[in-house]
Design an enzyme around this catalytic site. Structure first.
Site, short mmCIF file in Angstrom:
data_model
loop_
_atom_site.label_atom_id
_atom_site.label_comp_id
_atom_site.label_asym_id
_atom_site.label_seq_id
_atom_site.Cartn_x
_atom_site.Cartn_y
_atom_site.Cartn_z
N HIS A 120 -3.82 3.64 -1.77
CA HIS A 120 -3.87 2.31 -2.38
C HIS A 120 -3.54 1.29 -1.29
CE1 HIS A 120 -3.30 -1.13 -4.89
NE2 HIS A 120 -2.00 -1.15 -4.77
N HIS A 122 -3.97 -3.22 -0.12
CA HIS A 122 -4.33 -4.58 -0.52
C HIS A 122 -5.19 -5.17 0.59
CE1 HIS A 122 -1.28 -5.42 -3.89
NE2 HIS A 122 -1.48 -4.12 -3.78
N TYR A 131 -26.83 13.08 -9.87
CA TYR A 131 -27.47 11.82 -9.44
C TYR A 131 -28.68 11.47 -10.29
CZ TYR A 131 -24.13 12.35 -5.86
OH TYR A 131 -22.93 12.51 -5.23
N SER A 186 6.93 5.30 -4.52
CA SER A 186 6.13 4.07 -4.63
C SER A 186 6.05 3.60 -6.08
CB SER A 186 4.70 4.32 -4.13
OG SER A 186 3.85 3.26 -4.51
N SER A 187 5.99 2.27 -6.25
CA SER A 187 5.86 1.71 -7.61
C SER A 187 4.50 2.07 -8.22
CB SER A 187 6.00 0.19 -7.53
OG SER A 187 5.06 -0.34 -6.59
N ASP A 188 3.57 2.54 -7.40
CA ASP A 188 2.24 2.91 -7.89
C ASP A 188 2.12 4.41 -8.20
OD1 ASP A 188 1.35 0.60 -5.49
OD2 ASP A 188 0.85 0.31 -7.59
N ASP A 210 -24.50 5.13 2.94
CA ASP A 210 -24.08 6.35 3.66
C ASP A 210 -22.83 6.96 3.05
OD1 ASP A 210 -25.02 5.48 7.10
OD2 ASP A 210 -26.10 6.52 5.49
N GLY A 229 8.90 0.16 -1.04
CA GLY A 229 9.58 -0.93 -0.34
C GLY A 229 10.02 -0.61 1.08
N GLY A 258 0.79 -1.22 0.00
CA GLY A 258 0.00 0.00 0.00
C GLY A 258 0.82 1.27 0.00
N HIS A 307 -6.27 -6.73 -9.17
CA HIS A 307 -5.24 -6.07 -8.35
C HIS A 307 -5.79 -5.79 -6.95
CE1 HIS A 307 -2.11 -2.53 -8.17
NE2 HIS A 307 -2.04 -3.33 -7.14
O1 LIG Z 1 0.24 -2.74 -5.58
C1 LIG Z 1 1.34 -3.07 -5.20
C2 LIG Z 1 1.90 -4.37 -5.68
O2 LIG Z 1 0.91 -5.08 -6.42
C3 LIG Z 1 2.05 -2.14 -4.25
O3 LIG Z 1 1.06 -1.42 -3.57
C4 LIG Z 1 2.83 -2.72 -3.12
O4 LIG Z 1 3.68 -3.72 -3.49
C5 LIG Z 1 3.62 -1.56 -2.50
O5 LIG Z 1 4.58 -1.09 -3.45
P1 LIG Z 1 5.48 0.16 -3.05
O6 LIG Z 1 6.27 -0.25 -1.84
O7 LIG Z 1 4.58 1.33 -2.76
O8 LIG Z 1 6.35 0.39 -4.27
#
Ligand SMILES: O=C(CO)[C@@H](O)[C@@H](O)COP(=O)(O)O
Length: 230
Positions: A95, A97, A227, A74-76, A120, A46, A28, A169
């Site tokens: 984001h 999981h 709406y 972040s990779s995202d 709500d 990471g 996340g 995902h």
């Molecule tokens: O979505 C993913 C991997 O599917 C990322 O949120 C998770 O691995 C965290 O990555 P980061 O550490 O934010 O690069």
């Protein structure tokens, strides 16, 4: 807002993810945009939450170029910046999981509005994005994740459902700032869990009646011209 203040707000929002039990290890990430400066602060890639410091947050511009920071963003990051570029009213993106919201994402199913708890916070279903093409995956998975999320809101106000599950995902949520996007991530995980349990008890159960959904949602959020299309 100074970079130091922006990084502090994003740092605290990231820690809230862990406090609320929405992430483990390095899963996340949370970001917040400073539109006047054209930058975001985002969690470094990471880095475990317990090892993180406010100064570790990375400042990135909306074209994904690092402006300040020694760690990798972040990779995202490209998904976050894509959303800021296309959803003009949002200030923070989260984001995770988180288990139940990720289960709906992996099942490639929108989360139906089955009760007033959902109503709500979200008008209608929590959308699930369409699956990406192989070309999109090969091109740039994170950028294309943003593309798929924006497509899922082509005829919806992103503030009417400040959350989405990305097919295969996991969830993304947003709000006026980083803290509000985390709040929506907590809400999403709870309504995803309730919907899963409800569907387990009553697989063919009905959706919440439209009149009840309208009453609950409009009572908290007001009604605008959008709406009636959801
Ligand atoms: O979505 C993913 C991997 O599917 C990322 O949120 C998770 O691995 C965290 O990555 P980061 O550490 O934010 O690069």
């Amino acid at each position: 807002m100074s970079y130091t203040e922006l990084k502090r707000e994003v740092f605290e929002a990231n820690l809230e993810l862990q406090k609320r039990g929405l992430v483990i290890y390095t899963f996340g990430n949370v970001s917040q945009v400073d539109r006047a400066k054209g930058v975001i602060a985002i969690k470094p890639s990471g880095v475990a939450y317990e090892d993180m410091r406010a100064d570790d947050m990375v400042i990135v511009d909306l074209d994904n170029q690092i402006v300040e920071g020694t760690l990798r963003p972040s990779s995202d990051t490209k998904t976050h910046t894509h959303l800021y570029r296309h959803f003009a009213t949002i200030g923070g993106v989260t984001h995770t999981h988180s288990t139940h919201a990720t289960a709906w994402a992996q099942a490639k199913l929108a989360i139906p509005c089955l009760g007033t708890t959902h109503a709500d916070f979200v008008y209608g279903e929590v959308p699930c994005t369409a699956e990406m093409s192989a070309e999109q995956v090969a091109r740039d998975y994170e950028e294309e994740t943003g593309v798929q999320i924006v497509r899922a809101f082509a005829d919806r106000d992103p503030l009417a459902a400040p959350m989405v599950v990305v097919a295969g995902h996991a969830p993304f949520t947003w709000g006026k700032d980083a803290a509000k996007s985390v709040y929506h991530a907590v809400i999403l995980e709870e309504i995803a869990r309730m919907a899963f349990l409800t569907r387990t008890l009553a697989p063919q159960g009905d959706l919440l009646a439209r009149s009840v959904m309208d009453k609950h949602y409009f009572r908290k959020h007001g009604k605008n011209a959008y709406y009636g299309q959801a």
